[in-house]
Design a protein around this motif. Sequence first.
Motif, short mmCIF file in Angstrom:
data_model
loop_
_atom_site.label_atom_id
_atom_site.label_comp_id
_atom_site.label_asym_id
_atom_site.label_seq_id
_atom_site.Cartn_x
_atom_site.Cartn_y
_atom_site.Cartn_z
N UNK A 20 0.84 -1.19 0.00
CA UNK A 20 0.00 0.00 0.00
C UNK A 20 0.88 1.24 0.00
N UNK A 21 0.79 2.03 -1.04
CA UNK A 21 1.58 3.25 -1.17
C UNK A 21 0.72 4.42 -0.74
N UNK A 22 1.04 4.96 0.44
CA UNK A 22 0.21 6.03 0.99
C UNK A 22 1.05 7.01 1.81
N UNK A 23 0.38 7.93 2.48
CA UNK A 23 1.06 8.99 3.23
C UNK A 23 1.92 8.44 4.36
N UNK A 24 1.64 7.25 4.86
CA UNK A 24 2.42 6.71 5.98
C UNK A 24 3.78 6.17 5.56
N UNK A 25 3.97 5.93 4.25
CA UNK A 25 5.23 5.31 3.83
C UNK A 25 5.85 5.91 2.57
N UNK A 26 5.23 6.91 1.99
CA UNK A 26 5.76 7.44 0.73
C UNK A 26 7.14 8.07 0.91
N UNK A 27 7.45 8.59 2.10
CA UNK A 27 8.78 9.19 2.31
C UNK A 27 9.87 8.11 2.29
N UNK A 28 9.57 6.92 2.77
CA UNK A 28 10.54 5.82 2.71
C UNK A 28 10.80 5.41 1.27
N UNK A 29 9.73 5.35 0.46
CA UNK A 29 9.92 5.02 -0.94
C UNK A 29 10.67 6.12 -1.66
N UNK A 30 10.40 7.37 -1.32
CA UNK A 30 11.12 8.49 -1.93
C UNK A 30 12.61 8.37 -1.66
N UNK A 31 12.98 8.07 -0.42
CA UNK A 31 14.40 7.89 -0.07
C UNK A 31 15.00 6.72 -0.84
N UNK A 32 14.25 5.65 -0.99
CA UNK A 32 14.75 4.49 -1.74
C UNK A 32 14.97 4.85 -3.21
#
Length: 134
Positions: free
Chosen positions: A22-34
Amino acid sequence: MSWLTYACQHLPGATVIAVGGELDATNESRLDAFIRECRQRPGDHLVFDLAEVHFMDSAGLRLLLSTYTFSRQHGGSVRLAALQPMPARLVEVTRIGEHLPVHATLQDALTAALSPPEPPHRRPLTGNGGSGAA
């Protein structure tokens, strides 16, 4: 917190980022860093394999758009592949697909990413302007 998985594969000419969960506000910053870690150059051609993303909210969509904008500014591209029904509906409703190419399969997205860009379409000259008529 929603669960999210991601992996990166560098291919000649393109980088595939596979995302799941699930790509949402709770984890998008981690994906951005990746994405920033995975990108080899600012102008990379990125393909997001979203076959395992079953939910995406506006934060996830915003991340994909900002990645697209950054890549375009540096001569690269971003393509989305294999969207599930819910994320596909979000892309459709927001009309993001008019700017961010969406492909049915990962292979289709890779083929498009690795193909040379098409030359700009030129319209034939019409009227009296510059056709050599005396």
